[in-house]
Scaffold this active site. Structure first.
Site, PDB file in Angstrom:
ATOM      1  N   CYS A 196       2.614  -3.678   3.678  1.00 12.51           N
ATOM      2  CA  CYS A 196       4.195  -2.066   3.502  1.00 12.51           C
ATOM      3  C   CYS A 196       3.394  -0.899   3.049  1.00 12.51           C
ATOM      4  O   CYS A 196       4.667  -0.235   4.219  1.00 12.51           O
ATOM      5  CB  CYS A 196       4.212  -2.896   1.707  1.00 12.51           C
ATOM      6  SG  CYS A 196       4.142  -4.195   0.974  1.00 12.51           S
ATOM      7  N   ASP A 197       2.817  -0.732   3.227  1.00 14.58           N
ATOM      8  CA  ASP A 197       1.930   0.742   2.946  1.00 14.58           C
ATOM      9  C   ASP A 197       1.970   1.515   4.273  1.00 14.58           C
ATOM     10  O   ASP A 197       1.283   2.479   4.414  1.00 14.58           O
ATOM     11  CB  ASP A 197       1.097   1.425   1.853  1.00 14.58           C
ATOM     12  CG  ASP A 197       2.867   0.257   0.327  1.00 14.58           C
ATOM     13  OD1 ASP A 197       3.635   0.691   0.743  1.00 14.58           O
ATOM     14  OD2 ASP A 197       2.376   0.355  -0.903  1.00 14.58           O
TER      15      ASP A 197
ATOM     16  N   CYS B  45      -0.703  -3.680  -0.733  1.00 15.06           N
ATOM     17  CA  CYS B  45      -0.559  -3.925   0.296  1.00 15.06           C
ATOM     18  C   CYS B  45      -0.422  -3.042   1.539  1.00 15.06           C
ATOM     19  O   CYS B  45       0.365  -2.137   1.624  1.00 15.06           O
ATOM     20  CB  CYS B  45       0.814  -4.288   0.031  1.00 15.06           C
ATOM     21  SG  CYS B  45       1.850  -5.424   1.121  1.00 15.06           S
TER      22      CYS B  45
END
Ligand code: NAP
Length: 327
Positions: free
Chosen positions: A136-137, A133
């Site tokens: 997200c990261d 992701c």
């Protein structure tokens, strides 16, 4: 916990099904599952969902859909379904730790999960440099070097998102041609932070506490090399989330749920929509369209059942008139 319509999954398919079922006054229950908002919620920017000329964040789009379905009476449950019983209607669902839920109709919109590379180091270094992701990261890879594996829309879309943070993005693809849409290819080729390694596979992820590199094998020459990098983002497609339904519903050889073109599965009253069915289009908009179809089918199914039940009841209450000769 008894509901006329239960929807498993909260991506575009599940939330659109909820919107339509809620507007039909069926007060659906959406079981959000492992990934609330579905895969779209992990997507950075969505440029091809109609109605958003300036693009929309994937998470924001999922939130808007949830809010819209909620406005008409959708209920949400944060739980994961652990088993389903389709042997009789109402169907019974068990969730992790909760009460059994019964459902007169069920809409399965469990979507798909990122496909794993299946190489040494991937599992061991998950969340320690291996991520599925970028949204997200990505932030954690500021000024770092990362590898994206794959040549489809996800690889390029999410890879381009990562270039906001990273110092270099290496895209490793197993062929020498990309599958991604031309517009994404143009952007990637024009981006000075992007470098391609063609005809190659990542065969090992290296590192002990954190990712420090990847071993790469050229699939044409067999030559091996090591890239020193800080992160790996595999974007090599998806596998449908259908473990729950093995031996319970008809699935195809890839594990996708088989439907009849009208979202109906082989069990009357069980419908399926979105990435759990579709291995061809796999777009948020097609998933949403199928969610709408599934909710309409469920509504018609319930109306037919109600009509049949009422007819049966009327026959019990008013037995057929005796033949004339019996008077
Ligand atoms: P995809 O289109 O199936 O692409 C998967 C990529 O990974 C392909 O390039 C494939 O190589 C490669 N691959 C597959 N298995 C591999 C393996 N074992 N090892 C190494 N490489 C492997 O999947 P996706 O990119 O996740 O996209 C899924 C769907 O979502 C698509 O329909 C896509 O259009 C859609 N999507 C759309 C957008 C957008 O419109 N902006 C964004 C993201 C996703 P080959 O090319 O050689 O097969």
């Amino acid at each position: 916990m008894h509901h006329k319509v239960v929807i498993i999954g909260s991506g575009p398919a599940g939330l659109t099904a909820a919107l339509y079922a809620a507007r039909a006054n069926l007060e659906p229950l959406v079981i959000r599952g492992l990934q609330p908002g579905g895969l779209i919620a992990t997507t950075s920017e969505v440029e091809n969902y109609p109605g958003f000329p300036e693009s929309v964040g994937g998470y924001e789009l999922a939130e808007l859909m949830e809010k819209q379905a909620g406005r008409f009476g959708t209920q949400y449950l944060d739980a994961i379904v652990s088993s389903v019983d389709f042997t009789q209607r109402p169907f019974t669902l068990l969730t992790d730790g909760g009460q059994p839920i019964t459902a007169e109709t069920l809409i399965i919109a469990t979507g798909a999960s990122p496909r794993k590379l299946g190489v040494p180091g991937e599992e061991e270094l998950a969340n320690r440099g291996v991520s599925y992701c970028a949204t997200c990261d990505g932030f954690f890879f500021r000024d770092k070097r990362v590898v994206v594996v794959g040549g489809g829309n996800s690889a390029l879309d999410e890879g381009l998102f990562l270039t906001r943070y990273v110092s270099e993005l290496v895209i490793v693809h197993r062929r020498d041609q990309l599958r991604a849409d031309p517009i994404l290819q143009e952007r990637a080729f024009a981006n000075p932070k992007v470098r391609f390694i063609w005809d190659s596979a990542v065969t090992e992820i290296l590192g002990t506490d954190r990712v420090t590199g990847v071993r790469i094998s050229n699939l044409k020459t067999g030559a091996e090399s090591i890239e020193e990098i800080d992160g790996v983002f595999p974007y090599i497609g998806h596998v449908p989330n259908t473990t729950l339904f093995v031996d319970k519903l008809d699935l195809d050889e890839g594990g996708y749920i088989l439907t009849d073109g009208r979202t109906r599965t082989n069990i009357p009253g069980v419908f399926a929509a979105g990435d759990v069915v579709d291995h061809i289009y796999r777009q948020a908009i097609t998933a949403a369209g199928e969610g709408c179809m599934a909710a309409m089918e469920a509504t018609w199914f319930l109306a037919e059942q109600e009509f049949a039940d009422r007819k049966a009841q009327a026959q019990v209450l008013e037995p057929a008139s005796p033949a004339l000769g019996q008077w």
